[in-house]
Motif scaffolding. Structure first.
Motif, mmCIF file in Angstrom:
data_model
loop_
_atom_site.group_PDB
_atom_site.id
_atom_site.type_symbol
_atom_site.label_atom_id
_atom_site.label_comp_id
_atom_site.label_asym_id
_atom_site.label_seq_id
_atom_site.Cartn_x
_atom_site.Cartn_y
_atom_site.Cartn_z
ATOM 1 N N VAL A 1 -99.168 43.215 -18.966
ATOM 2 C CA VAL A 1 -98.787 42.192 -17.927
ATOM 3 C C VAL A 1 -97.441 42.357 -17.144
ATOM 4 N N ILE A 2 -97.434 43.495 -16.566
ATOM 5 C CA ILE A 2 -96.082 43.771 -15.860
ATOM 6 C C ILE A 2 -96.399 43.607 -14.488
ATOM 7 N N HIS A 3 -95.709 42.791 -13.751
ATOM 8 C CA HIS A 3 -95.665 42.630 -12.457
ATOM 9 C C HIS A 3 -94.615 41.918 -12.082
ATOM 10 N N LEU A 4 -94.446 41.647 -10.594
ATOM 11 C CA LEU A 4 -92.930 40.989 -10.402
ATOM 12 C C LEU A 4 -92.977 39.688 -11.000
ATOM 13 N N ALA A 5 -93.864 38.808 -10.770
ATOM 14 C CA ALA A 5 -93.975 37.421 -11.552
ATOM 15 C C ALA A 5 -93.686 37.235 -12.751
ATOM 16 N N ALA A 6 -94.208 38.136 -13.620
ATOM 17 C CA ALA A 6 -93.888 38.165 -14.942
ATOM 18 C C ALA A 6 -92.344 38.381 -14.983
ATOM 19 N N ALA A 7 -91.728 39.447 -14.243
ATOM 20 C CA ALA A 7 -90.243 39.749 -14.380
ATOM 21 C C ALA A 7 -89.637 38.651 -13.845
ATOM 22 N N MET A 8 -89.820 37.862 -13.039
ATOM 23 C CA MET A 8 -89.020 36.707 -12.721
ATOM 24 C C MET A 8 -89.007 35.638 -14.057
ATOM 25 N N GLN A 9 -90.333 35.415 -14.489
ATOM 26 C CA GLN A 9 -90.179 34.610 -15.658
ATOM 27 C C GLN A 9 -89.538 34.914 -16.856
ATOM 28 N N PHE A 10 -89.285 36.445 -17.005
ATOM 29 C CA PHE A 10 -88.781 36.713 -17.985
ATOM 30 C C PHE A 10 -86.900 36.582 -17.658
ATOM 31 N N CYS A 11 -86.657 37.067 -16.587
ATOM 32 C CA CYS A 11 -85.030 36.987 -16.266
ATOM 33 C C CYS A 11 -84.685 35.443 -16.264
ATOM 34 N N GLY A 12 -85.535 34.441 -16.345
ATOM 35 C CA GLY A 12 -85.049 32.979 -16.580
ATOM 36 C C GLY A 12 -85.943 32.019 -15.732
ATOM 37 N N PHE A 13 -86.705 32.349 -14.862
ATOM 38 C CA PHE A 13 -87.405 31.263 -14.188
ATOM 39 C C PHE A 13 -88.616 30.797 -14.931
ATOM 40 N N ARG A 14 -88.727 29.397 -15.238
ATOM 41 C CA ARG A 14 -89.753 28.783 -16.033
ATOM 42 C C ARG A 14 -91.074 28.876 -15.346
ATOM 43 N N SER A 15 -90.882 28.846 -14.107
ATOM 44 C CA SER A 15 -92.289 28.529 -13.202
ATOM 45 C C SER A 15 -92.093 29.434 -12.104
ATOM 46 N N VAL A 16 -93.302 29.978 -11.923
ATOM 47 C CA VAL A 16 -93.217 31.081 -10.738
ATOM 48 C C VAL A 16 -94.707 30.925 -9.991
ATOM 49 N N VAL A 17 -94.660 31.045 -8.622
ATOM 50 C CA VAL A 17 -95.750 31.113 -7.929
ATOM 51 C C VAL A 17 -96.141 32.651 -7.381
ATOM 52 N N GLY A 18 -97.072 33.241 -7.614
ATOM 53 C CA GLY A 18 -97.093 34.535 -6.996
ATOM 54 C C GLY A 18 -98.755 34.651 -6.484
#
Length: 981
Positions: free
Chosen positions: A896-913
């Motif tokens: 599951v490697i995509h930009l939204a997952a990366a945002m979640q990893f770096c700290g964002f708890r909730s992401v819309v993609g």
């Protein structure tokens, strides 16, 4: 007249003069011994040019006579010893007679005694004795000879410091010894040192140097060996490139051409085994056919082309089914084995090769004699390759397949037991190549699958395989290489799902969840482990906690590099005058060595931590009791898609997993859905109506296949409608829009979003992390709006205005146009909890860490850039761009490697993609409806915008309004997804 003819004429003249001088100085004359030596040297020189054995024989005889006349104490004794030893060494290389080697060794031991420490000739004496010991090791396999050889070469290298004209020779000699020891022991430290030495030697032997070919080959062999151990494809490419250059330096007629043919062939064979390209195999066969001509009967090295040609013909048979190739392969393999008698250091490789040939013939003909013989040979090979030997797993694999075949013929229970034991041992071998361990895991799974009484062993094979994959990834120093390793080398797309299906089959759904968690998101899990909170440990053992955090930080810096770094030592050694392209720096090796050092340090610290009461399972595999907290805010729906059986596992906060078996044919159906949708998506611009039709059919099939049974079970479990559910699909299902399945009944417009609010999570741990770091706060979030617009994104400016208008209610920072560079966005993000980014999003399928947002001045905000950020206060990100939550069909889906997952990893708890391309026209209305919903109750309670689920519900509201708008196609609203808390 060419130069070699001129040299031969000069040598002939020198020999004639030496014979005449010898006649003038008969036996008894004080110059007789010197005349014998001179004639012997001349004859040996002519032998080098012509290969006439009678010259070498006479030279040895003359030098033996000279040595008798120069006894111990004579000033010419050492010189006579050296002359005779060189002749014996030449004859040994030609004939392989062990008595010549023993005598050669004895003479060189005597020479070294005559050259104590400080003697000007000690360096050459050390090298000569080392060569003798290395040759005896190659003949007998005695490791003590090899260790002594390495000691001598290390001393010789110290006597030839930087600038010494023979330093390159000593570098190559030491490398050769370490290379042979690596082949026997599998110690990567020896291989690392080999590469360092060979690279330095190559720098000292630039184009035109007579020893360059030897250095090229040595370095190529080391890269090939490391490729076999780590699977790093770049090493194999380097190996072939170096060996090809060496072959060009050894044209037809060169005395060392055969060895270059052999080395280049081995690299091409490895590439064929990886890619299946027939041209590489044909070239491998051709090279060894030429080498075999250059090593006729009687030559010491004849077994090498015999064995290699046998391998090539067998592999060609497997492709073409030409039985003549197989028969010839076995015949050549038998000849090679005869030339490698008991005690020969390479006998094991001939035993293995012949075993495989007999195995192929048995599978074709069913002749039991072949089967019995191959088992016998494989057992002998295993004795020669004990635990610790890099060919141990390979030998076990050959034996296990032989025993399996015999079990199928005769049903001897003992054969099955031994076969499984061999596969288990090979799968757990720490010293053997990745490919051999991987083959063992596959064999273990295959051998146990048909037997119901071995179902537990089959499950054990999957669990072992997961540990092996994790271990093999540690040999790739950076994330991009780890991903390529999973994609190109591991190549087990359904392995995790198959293992979970076996656990379910055995009535262990809890274990199935643990297996899926362990095998899903290997790369994310490794990175999350490096950022694990240490608060509890810090309170008890601050020193250990600080040490571990420091090591983890260094590992994260290394893992998130764009590429492997150049090796600084070699840069210094190259010197300012050296053209950079001539310096073949082993950047991968430098980074691999650094990672190995850091992992060893990390392992030591973790071992100490696990001795502390309450920390016994620190950084261990997460058990279901911990994973269950992922369902704190709604059930998590894990969909396991396997060729054996497919199931849904609904995880609840309190109870055991709820199991929903999927219909027969589910696995094949989902693969068809994904392929059909992908093909239609590719043609969307030329056939938009067809795509809309295919998408609608896909959503309906998803409802019928998986979502409808899930919804029925949720109702049975009394999960209220319009509450939240979290999807965690495996395998190819990760690319399909489960969140939008429907319609729920024919002729209606009611879809899953009308029943439940769906979110996705890459792993259960990611969701748990998102929940535990979500802190309710009365403080209003600070929002960063970053955008880049052009003629293809005409509505982006309007979209940003819709977001910026909220600056009257919260703090909003806007970066747009030239100010929205990658560096500016990354720097500003540190002080903001929310991010809204509107720009082009680009998916890079084969290299997902290179996927990016397009920002100002041509800068790219890549997935890897995002991962490097550490934003402990970040809460929410809206990624208004194309492809931000998309996985290509040919990706490693479980990662599951995509930009939204990366945002979640770096700290964002909730992401819309977004799952695919986003329509520019949808931006302004979507964000208007979304943020209106988020801030609808802001005046009553400002902290509500930080609550878990606020953004997920706001997206559901915005999509509902979007669906109601006239002219909005299905794909436009299905595109938007929510990930995380």
């Amino acid at each position: 007249m060419n130069s070699s003819s001129e040299n031969l004429k000069a040598i002939d003249t020198k020999i004639a003069l030496a014979r005449a001088t010898l006649l003038r100085y008969p036996v008894g004359h004080p110059e007789h011994a010197s005349s014998l030596s001179d004639l012997g040297v001349g004859l040996r020189s002519r032998f080098k040019l012509t290969g006439h054995l009678e010259d070498l024989e006479e030279s040895i005889q003359l030098n033996q006579e000279a040595l008798l006349l120069h006894p111990m104490g004579h000033p010419e004794h050492a010189s006579s010893l050296s002359n005779l030893s060189r002749g014996l060494r030449r004859r040994f290389k030609l004939t392989g007679h062990l008595e010549d080697l023993q005598k050669f060794l004895q003479l060189n031991q005597e020479v070294l005694l005559l050259c104590p420490v400080g003697h000007p000739d000690r360096g050459p004496s050390l090298s000569s004795l080392s060569s003798a010991l290395r040759n005896r090791f190659r003949r007998t396999g005695h490791l003590e000879d090899l260790n002594r050889c390495i000691e001598l070469d290390q001393e010789a290298l110290l006597l030839r410091p930087m600038g010494h004209h023979k330093r390159a020779l000593s570098l190559n000699n030491l490398s050769a010894g370490l290379y042979h020891r690596f082949q026997q022991t599998g110690h990567l430290e020896d291989l690392d040192r080999c590469i360092e030495l060979d690279q330095e030697a190559l720098l000292l032997r630039p184009a035109g140097h007579p020893g360059r070919a030897s250095s090229l080959m040595g370095l190529g062999s080391s890269f090939r060996n490391r490729f076999r151990r780590t699977g790093h494809l770049e090493d194999l490419d380097k190996c072939i490139q170096l060996d090809y250059e060496a072959l060009l330096l050894r044209p037809v007629g060169h005395p060392e051409r055969a060895s270059s043919l052999n080395n280049l062939g081995l690299g091409l064979q490895s590439r064929f085994q990886l890619t299946g390209h027939l041209k590489d195999l044909e070239k491998f066969i051709q090279l060894n056919e030429e080498a075999l001509v250059l090593y006729p009967i009687g030559y010491l090295d004849r077994p090498f082309p015999l064995n290699n040609l046998s391998i090539g013909l067998r592999e060609r048979f497997q492709l073409t089914s030409h039985i003549e190739d197989l028969h010839e392969s076995i015949k050549l393999g038998q000849e090679a084995l005869q030339l490698r008698p008991v005690g020969h250091w390479t006998r094991a490789s001939s035993l293995q090769n012949l075993s495989l040939g007999l195995q192929s013939r048995f599978q074709l003909t069913g002749h039991l004699d072949d089967l019995e013989e191959l088992i016998k040979l494989a057992q002998e090979a295993l004795l020669l390759c004990p635990l610790g030997h890099p060919e141990h797993a390979s030998s076990l694999n050959i034996l296990s397949v032989g025993l399996w075949n015999r079990f199928q013929q005769a049903s001897y229970k003992e054969d099955l037991t031994e076969c499984l034991l061999a596969s288990k041992q090979a799968a757990n071998d720490l010293y053997s190549p990745v490919s051999d361990c991987l083959k063992a895991v596959k064999n273990w799974v295959e051998f146990t699958l048909p037997h119901h009484d071995l179902a537990q062993s089959n499950l054990d094979a999957y669990i072992t395989g997961l540990s092996f994959i994790s271990r093999s990834l540690s040999m790739m120093p950076i994330l991009a290489l780890q991903y390529q390793h999973l994609l190109s080398v591991i190549k087990l797309p359904e392995f995790v799902s198959d293992g979970a299906s076996q656990a379910i089959q055995l009535g262990q759904p809890v274990l199935a969840v643990e297996i899926i968690e362990q095998g899903r998101g290997f790369l994310w899990s490794e990175l999350r482990g490096l950022r694990m909170p240490m608060d509890r440990l810090q309170a008890l053992e601050p020193s250990l906690a600080n040490d571990l955090m420091q090591i983890n930080h260094q590992l994260e810096i290394l893992s998130t590099k764009n590429s492997v770094k150049p090796c600084p030592d070699l840069l210094l050694q190259a010197g300012a005058h050296q053209h950079p392209r001539e310096v073949d720096m082993d950047s991968f090796g430098c980074n691999l060595s650094e990672k190995r050092h850091l992992l060893n340090a990390q392992r030591d610290i973790v071992g100490k931590i696990r001795k502390i009461p309450g920390f016994e399972t620190f950084l261990g595999r997460k058990l279901f009791g911990e994973l269950q907290s992922a369902a704190k805010h709604g059930p998590v729906i894990v969909v396991n898609c396997s060729r054996h059986r497919s199931d849904v596992l609904i995880i609840l906060e309190q109870d055991s997993p709820v199991l929903i078996p999927m219909v027969k044919g589910f696995y094949e159906a989902t693969k068809t859905l994904a392929q059909r949708l992908t093909e239609a998506r590719i043609d969307i611009k030329v056939a938009p109506k067809r795509y809309n039709h295919v998408l609608r059919a896909t959503l309906q099939d998803l409802w019928d296949l998986v979502v409808s049974p899930v919804v029925s079970k949720l109702r049975e479990l009394q999960i209220p409608e319009m509450s939240r559910i979290f999807w965690c699909p495996t395998s190819i299902l990760s690319t399909l829009p489960l969140h939008a399945a429907g319609p729920v009944s024919p002729g209606t417009k009611k879809f899953l979003p009308d029943l439940y609010i769906s979110s996705y999570t890459p792993t259960l741990t990611a969701l748990i992390t998102a929940f535990t770091t979500c802190k309710s706060s009365s403080k209003l979030p600070r929002l960063l709006v970053a955008g880049q617009y052009d003629n293809s994104l005409r509505n982006t400016k309007e979209e940003m205005k819709e977001v910026v208008q909220y600056k009257k209610r919260i703090t909003v920072t806007s970066l747009e146009g030239a100010s929205a560079t990658k560096n500016a966005v990354a720097k500003t993000l540190v002080d903001h909890e929310w991010l809204h980014i509107a720009s082009h999003g680009t998916l890079v399928p084969k290299e997902p860490f290179g996927s990016y947002f397009s920002l100002a001045c041509g800068s790219r905000f890549t997935l890897l850039d995002i991962i490097r950020l550490n934003l402990p206060n970040a809460t929410f990100a809206f990624l208004s761009a194309c492809h931000t939550a998309e996985q290509s069909v040919d990706s490693v889906h479980n990662e599951v490697i995509h930009l939204a997952a990366a945002m979640q990893f770096c700290g964002f708890r909730s992401v819309v993609g977004t799952m695919w391309e986003m329509a520019d026209v949808d931006g302004p209305e979507m964000v208007k409806d979304f943020y209106s919903s988020v801030f609808s109750n802001l005046d009553e309670d400002p902290s509500r915008c930080n609550e878990v689920g606020v953004q997920a519900r706001a997206l559901a509201d915005a999509i509902k309004k979007m669906r109601a708008r006239k002219g909005v196609t299905l794909e436009r609203w299905v595109n938007f997804v929510h990930i995380g808390a």
